[in-house]
Design an enzyme around this catalytic site. Structure first.
Site, PDB file in Angstrom:
ATOM      1  N   ILE A 155      65.336  25.323 -38.840  1.00 13.59           N
ATOM      2  CA  ILE A 155      64.440  24.741 -39.839  1.00 13.59           C
ATOM      3  C   ILE A 155      63.314  23.985 -39.148  1.00 13.59           C
ATOM      4  CG2 ILE A 155      64.285  23.184 -41.823  1.00 13.59           C
ATOM      5  CD1 ILE A 155      67.345  23.601 -42.137  1.00 13.59           C
ATOM      6  N   GLY A 185      61.027  20.491 -31.907  1.00 14.29           N
ATOM      7  CA  GLY A 185      62.164  19.893 -32.588  1.00 14.29           C
ATOM      8  C   GLY A 185      62.341  20.266 -34.043  1.00 14.29           C
ATOM      9  N   SER A 186      63.282  19.639 -34.700  1.00 15.12           N
ATOM     10  CA  SER A 186      63.585  19.777 -36.109  1.00 15.12           C
ATOM     11  C   SER A 186      65.077  19.765 -36.310  1.00 15.12           C
ATOM     12  CB  SER A 186      62.950  21.001 -36.736  1.00 15.12           C
ATOM     13  OG  SER A 186      63.077  20.912 -38.128  1.00 15.12           O
ATOM     14  N   ARG A 187      65.638  20.858 -36.909  1.00 13.47           N
ATOM     15  CA  ARG A 187      67.039  20.799 -37.317  1.00 13.47           C
ATOM     16  C   ARG A 187      67.615  22.204 -37.411  1.00 13.47           C
ATOM     17  NH1 ARG A 187      67.915  18.677 -43.449  1.00 13.47           N
ATOM     18  NH2 ARG A 187      69.343  20.302 -44.092  1.00 13.47           N
TER      19      ARG A 187
END
Length: 216
Positions: A155, A185-187
């Site tokens: 995501i 980055g993120s998830r």
């Protein structure tokens, strides 16, 4: 070692920072300002290098273990209805990556890629409740004979503007190997069978490619 997705950006950053330092040295005559600008450029360069680092991980292959696909912090462990592929309840485990984490995505299990789809979308902050369904993302399903099917979802977030996904349907992949990259980055969300025994807790910091998330 740096990830191949960063080679172009690192090359551009190297040229830009080198040129910037030459220009600062040539045109900024105030000594303290000269040094301050040079230090800022070097910090920027080190930050870029950090984003694209790709440390070697020692994966202990296991057909009934699901390992962390990324480095980061466990921010969600809950039963949810997964509606894109399974259309049934699953255990969701979400790992948030800060800009300081390694950004490589690794396959959480070995097996065959059954599904891989890219979804364009928004760039809400990664911890937003709707990020999993509304942000730019990729969804990948892997199947092996012991665990069955699991789904992981890369995501994008407010800073992450490009998701790289190497998984293609019918590929056979090996646990812990390079599955892609989320730039800046993120998830990543995992959707696991309800029978999975979760081996992490909320707020745990996990290590991609090595740490066990769940067992079946």
């Amino acid at each position: 070692m740096f990830h191949k997705e960063g080679y172009k950006i690192i090359l551009i950053a190297t040229f830009t920072v080198g040129l910037g330092i030459i220009l600062i040295d040539s045109f900024v005559v105030i000594n303290w300002l000269n040094k301050l600008l040079a230090v800022c450029l070097l910090i920027f360069y080190i930050t870029i290098l950090q984003f694209f680092r790709n440390p070697k991980r020692n994966t202990q292959l296991s057909d009934n273990a699901i390992i962390a696909p990324v480095d980061g912090k466990v921010v969600v462990i809950e039963e949810v209805f997964e509606k894109e592929y399974f259309n049934e309840n699953r255990i969701q485990v979400s790992i948030f990556m800060s800009p300081l984490n390694v950004h490589v995505t690794r396959y959480p299990i070995s097996g065959e890629i059954k599904y891989s789809k890219y979804h364009p979308g928004k760039y809400l902050v990664a911890w937003h409740p709707k990020a999993s369904e509304e942000n730019e993302r990729t969804t990948v399903v892997i199947e092996n004979k012991v665990i069955g099917e699991i789904l992981y979802r890369q995501i994008a977030g407010a800073l992450a503007k490009r998701i790289v996904n190497y998984a293609q349907p019918k590929m056979n992949v090996i646990q812990g190997t390079d599955a892609g990259f989320i730039k800046f980055g993120s998830r990543v969300d995992l959707f696991l069978p309800l029978t999975a025994a979760i081996k992490v807790n909320l707020n745990d910091k996990v290590k991609g490619g090595e740490q066990i998330i769940a067992m079946l």
